[in-house]
Design a protein around this motif. Structure first.
Motif, mmCIF file in Angstrom:
data_model
loop_
_atom_site.group_PDB
_atom_site.id
_atom_site.type_symbol
_atom_site.label_atom_id
_atom_site.label_comp_id
_atom_site.label_asym_id
_atom_site.label_seq_id
_atom_site.Cartn_x
_atom_site.Cartn_y
_atom_site.Cartn_z
ATOM 1 N N ALA A 124 0.834 -1.210 0.000
ATOM 2 C CA ALA A 124 0.000 0.000 0.000
ATOM 3 C C ALA A 124 0.863 1.252 0.000
ATOM 4 O O ALA A 124 0.581 2.221 -0.722
ATOM 5 C CB ALA A 124 -0.922 -0.012 1.221
ATOM 6 N N LEU B 115 -2.990 6.589 0.155
ATOM 7 C CA LEU B 115 -2.689 5.602 1.185
ATOM 8 C C LEU B 115 -3.920 5.333 2.048
ATOM 9 O O LEU B 115 -4.229 4.181 2.373
ATOM 10 C CB LEU B 115 -1.529 6.095 2.057
ATOM 11 C CG LEU B 115 -1.091 5.152 3.186
ATOM 12 C CD1 LEU B 115 -0.606 3.826 2.619
ATOM 13 C CD2 LEU B 115 0.005 5.802 4.028
ATOM 14 N N LEU C 7 -6.305 3.128 0.129
ATOM 15 C CA LEU C 7 -5.833 1.744 0.050
ATOM 16 C C LEU C 7 -6.067 1.011 1.366
ATOM 17 O O LEU C 7 -6.503 -0.147 1.378
ATOM 18 C CB LEU C 7 -4.345 1.724 -0.310
ATOM 19 C CG LEU C 7 -4.015 2.095 -1.763
ATOM 20 C CD1 LEU C 7 -2.518 2.345 -1.930
ATOM 21 C CD2 LEU C 7 -4.484 0.992 -2.711
#
Length: 412
Positions: free
Chosen positions: A85, A96, A99
């Motif tokens: 990630a 981020l 994810l």
């Protein structure tokens, strides 16, 4: 006098579960309370034994999921996912966050909400430290997704098996009843949380990292874990025994992984929270005694008095959602399990509202579910802390609209 004794024991068990006086195990307090039930004549020893035995499918499911989680942790599969990630975020804090949110949804759906907390929280903390960004938004994503996505599938939350007495509906009936409310809960949670943390995640970072390699054994375990997920989905589709399927799959993969690593099994077995089993068993005894007191019938009559329209659905869902935050969702789920057949005979939507309240409602506070309690414990182990009031500020904004929307969908 008997009712006062019973409610006193319930209060004693719940207080021990939530506050752990003198840092003694939670299971000790609930077990003492359960032992006092037959000793005080509140139910017979035979009925207490039947109550414990009725949780067989739940115990098997919990055992299997804990073994699967421990195998994944030992093989560092979620450390690999976290590093992946970070690599794919390409320096974007927002990417981020997205994810982490997506991984949390998938993990909750296929490995349960507790697995999301246990497996994902430590790597998220490590990733944030490596990238030198604030971990709090992504940690909140883990916590809130763990409950918001916990009724996507029957295996997404142990409370689902508790509420249906170990025999939840098959996969297709489940999706027909809960897919839209669950997607709505997850979607609203994402939109509201994103709006609340948008400034914190609007950051750039340069803490890039190389994706760590997985050795052949770890890759095999990852493929086997995917196979287990497919198997459990198939068992759910066929309305098979999820408890046995999960326990046998977990035990089988645990044995194979241990043999391939040529390791002794005892260290891994020590990592499993065995105290969960007497804790759950004792709660079954307490709820059985409460059922015999007649309070379940009174609750059913109260809910049914509102009819079977939107008011009754909202009262049921919000009532058990709030109850879960007062006594934790595991005991409230056990109470809901006794109430569910009575409501289902009046309206299936009321039974569905019970489950949504028990699964999603706990997002309101830190003490609402076992998942959020585990989340707080993990944070503290890493030198982080979140106050009850701070979490509840987010919980109120995220949970109340999502809960209302998910419940109202049941009317369609």
């Amino acid at each position: 006098m008997i009712e006062y004794s019973l409610w006193g024991l319930c209060a004693f068990a719940i207080a021990g579960l939530l506050f752990r006086p003198w840092q003694l195990p939670e299971a000790l307090w609930t077990s003492v309370a359960a032992l006092m039930v037959p000793l005080l004549g509140l139910c017979s020893w035979h009925d207490a034994g039947k109550a414990i035995a009725s949780g067989k499918e739940v115990y098997l499911f919990l055992f299997g999921m804990m073994v699967l989680s421990e195998v994944a942790r030992q093989e560092k599969l979620f450390d690999w996912l976290a590093a992946s990630a970070l690599l794919h975020a390409k320096g974007s804090g927002r990417r981020l966050f997205l994810l982490v949110f997506a991984v949390a949804i998938v993990t909750t759906a296929f490995l349960s909400n507790d697995a999301t907390i246990i497996l994902l929280t430590p790597p998220v903390i490590a990733v944030a430290q490596k990238a030198r960004i604030d971990a709090f938004p992504s940690l909140l994503a883990c916590a809130f997704v763990a409950n918001a996505a916990s009724f996507l599938l029957p295996i997404s939350n142990p409370a689902n098996l508790v509420l249906y007495g170990g025999e939840p509906p098959g996969l297709l009936p489940w999706l027909e009843r809960f897919l839209v409310p669950a997607c709505l809960a997850v979607g609203m949670s994402f939109i509201l949380l994103f709006a609340l943390v948008r400034r914190e995640i609007a950051s750039r970072f340069t803490g890039a990292c190389d994706l760590p390699g997985l050795d052949p054994i770890a890759r095999f375990v990852a493929l086997a874990l995917f196979g287990v997920i497919v198997l459990l989905t198939l068992v759910s589709f066929l309305h098979g025994p999820l408890g046995w399927a999960t326990a046998l799959s977990g035990a089988g993969l645990g044995v194979v992984a241990t043999m391939l690593r040529r390791q002794a099994p005892l260290p891994a077995l020590r990592e499993i929270s065995w105290s969960v089993f007497p804790l759950v068993a004792s709660l079954f005894v307490l709820v059985s005694a409460v059922e015999q007191s007649g309070v379940i019938q009174k609750l059913a009559s109260l809910i049914v008095s509102y009819g079977n329209g939107a008011t009754a659905i909202l009262v049921t869902g919000f009532g058990f959602g709030l109850l879960s935050n007062v006594i934790n969702n595991l005991p409230s789920g056990l109470l809901a399990a006794q109430l569910a057949p009575l409501l289902a005979s009046h309206s299936p939507a009321l039974q569905d509202a019970l489950l949504i309240g028990v699964d999603l409602g706990p997002n309101l506070t830190l003490s609402g579910s076992l998942a959020t309690v585990l989340w707080l414990i993990i944070l503290r182990k890493h030198g982080l802390n979140v106050s009850y009031a701070c979490f509840m500020r987010y919980g109120v904004i995220l949970t109340l609209p999502a809960l209302a929307a998910s419940l109202l969908v049941l009317m369609l």
